[in-house]
Design a protein around this motif. Structure first.
Motif, PDB file in Angstrom:
ATOM      1  N   ASP A 269       0.810  -1.216   0.000  1.00 37.77           N
ATOM      2  CA  ASP A 269       0.000   0.000   0.000  1.00 37.77           C
ATOM      3  C   ASP A 269       0.843   1.266   0.000  1.00 37.77           C
ATOM      4  N   GLY A 270       2.155   1.128  -0.048  1.00 36.63           N
ATOM      5  CA  GLY A 270       3.034   2.293  -0.124  1.00 36.63           C
ATOM      6  C   GLY A 270       3.116   3.102   1.145  1.00 36.63           C
ATOM      7  N   ILE A 271       2.868   2.486   2.279  1.00 40.25           N
ATOM      8  CA  ILE A 271       2.937   3.188   3.562  1.00 40.25           C
ATOM      9  C   ILE A 271       4.389   3.234   4.028  1.00 40.25           C
ATOM     10  N   PRO A 272       4.928   4.420   4.273  1.00 36.16           N
ATOM     11  CA  PRO A 272       6.351   4.516   4.658  1.00 36.16           C
ATOM     12  C   PRO A 272       6.617   3.839   5.990  1.00 36.16           C
ATOM     13  N   ALA A 273       7.763   3.169   6.060  1.00 38.03           N
ATOM     14  CA  ALA A 273       8.150   2.463   7.283  1.00 38.03           C
ATOM     15  C   ALA A 273       8.982   3.366   8.175  1.00 38.03           C
ATOM     16  N   PRO A 274       8.985   3.109   9.475  1.00 33.06           N
ATOM     17  CA  PRO A 274       9.829   3.907  10.374  1.00 33.06           C
ATOM     18  C   PRO A 274      11.293   3.613  10.137  1.00 33.06           C
ATOM     19  N   ARG A 275      12.122   4.616  10.305  1.00 31.62           N
ATOM     20  CA  ARG A 275      13.569   4.445  10.187  1.00 31.62           C
ATOM     21  C   ARG A 275      14.190   4.661  11.548  1.00 31.62           C
ATOM     22  N   SER A 276      15.254   3.907  11.829  1.00 31.01           N
ATOM     23  CA  SER A 276      15.948   4.016  13.111  1.00 31.01           C
ATOM     24  C   SER A 276      17.236   4.805  12.914  1.00 31.01           C
ATOM     25  N   GLY A 277      17.214   6.067  13.354  1.00 31.16           N
ATOM     26  CA  GLY A 277      18.420   6.888  13.231  1.00 31.16           C
ATOM     27  C   GLY A 277      18.849   7.099  11.788  1.00 31.16           C
ATOM     28  N   GLY A 278      17.882   7.116  10.867  1.00 36.23           N
ATOM     29  CA  GLY A 278      18.225   7.315   9.461  1.00 36.23           C
ATOM     30  C   GLY A 278      18.716   6.069   8.775  1.00 36.23           C
ATOM     31  N   LYS A 279      18.729   4.939   9.510  1.00 34.84           N
ATOM     32  CA  LYS A 279      19.230   3.699   8.932  1.00 34.84           C
ATOM     33  C   LYS A 279      18.060   2.879   8.411  1.00 34.84           C
ATOM     34  N   GLY A 280      18.379   1.803   7.711  1.00 33.53           N
ATOM     35  CA  GLY A 280      17.350   0.905   7.219  1.00 33.53           C
ATOM     36  C   GLY A 280      16.990   1.195   5.786  1.00 33.53           C
ATOM     37  N   LYS A 281      16.184   0.294   5.198  1.00 38.96           N
ATOM     38  CA  LYS A 281      15.831   0.406   3.792  1.00 38.96           C
ATOM     39  C   LYS A 281      14.534   1.177   3.581  1.00 38.96           C
ATOM     40  N   GLY A 282      13.846   1.564   4.671  1.00 39.81           N
ATOM     41  CA  GLY A 282      12.603   2.279   4.502  1.00 39.81           C
ATOM     42  C   GLY A 282      11.446   1.394   4.106  1.00 39.81           C
TER      43      GLY A 282
END
Length: 249
Positions: free
Chosen positions: A33-46
């Motif tokens: 559904d294209g809902i943005p995922a939380p990022r931890s300290g700017g890290k992660g793939k989103g």
């Protein structure tokens, strides 16, 4: 202050889990559904993954374990110690009696009944897993969970998205992104034993090539000759007469 748009996503996750959907299925739906995922300290793939949702219940990580959603802020769940060998910090859980909890009812976005049902379902799933492990003596022990179980564990990647190829059943490998988050369309799987046979066969064929064998033998002889010369030089130095005034014992 509560962000109502993000609060709606959290409520969706809790509601879908309460209705019987798995954390993996929920993550795939959020990504679809294209809902943005939380990022931890700017890290992660989103992107969402099942671990973002289920997390670690003992450490209070993951969407489903965050007590802030029921108006409780918990401190001091864990401490960090430095590994004497690697020098890296490692998290260590503190006992529950050392936790510090502060009630912040104005931040509650999940009703108590829904929270309790989710906790009950999580506990039942954990109980089933522990029972299955107890009944299967060959199941991997918990303390060995992070060790490579197979020859190529952690070394295979998806040719489409670059994510790891992981065990998705008891015998087959598949793309982690396709399975866990639905962000890759590569649904091809392969038997683990087939991959291992191909890799070992390729290594045997290429490493035993006559040119490589000849180079190995030549390098071996060079090293042996260097050691022989160093040994001879040391013996000659030892046999040299002592200088005047030097007492040799």
């Amino acid at each position: 202050m509560i962000d109502e748009a993000e609060a709606a996503i959290i409520r969706r996750i809790f509601t879908e889990y309460d209705r019987g959907r798995s954390a993996r299925a929920i993550a795939i739906g959020l990504n679809r559904d294209g809902i943005p995922a939380p990022r931890s300290g700017g890290k992660g793939k989103g992107t969402w993954s099942f671990s973002t949702i289920s997390g670690n219940w003992k450490r209070g990580t993951g969407i489903l374990n965050n007590e802030l959603y029921v108006g409780k802020l918990v401190w001091n769940r864990q401490r960090f110690v430095k590994d004497p060998d690697s020098g890296k910090r490692q998290a260590r859980p503190n006992p529950p009696e050392a936790w510090i909890t502060e009630d912040i009812p104005t931040l509650r976005i999940i009703e108590e009944d829904l929270w309790s049902r989710v906790k009950h379902r999580q506990g039942a799933i954990r109980e089933d897993i522990l029972t299955e492990r107890a009944e299967d003596p060959g199941a991997p022990k918990i303390e060995r969970g992070h060790r490579p179980r197979y020859l190529l564990s952690g070394l295979l990647t998806c040719g489409c998205c670059g994510s790891g190829y992981i065990m998705i059943s008891d015998s087959r490998l598949g793309c982690a992104a396709a399975r866990n988050s639905g962000t890759c369309l590569n649904r091809k799987t392969i038997k683990r034993t087939d991959v291992e046979a191909r890799v070992l066969g390729g290594l045997k064929h290429h490493l035993m090539h006559p040119d490589l064998v000849a180079e190995f033998i030549a390098e071996f002889h060079r090293e042996m000759e260097n050691e022989r010369r160093e040994g001879a030089a040391g013996s000659a130095e030892y046999r040299q007469p002592a200088r005047p005034g030097v007492v040799v014992r």
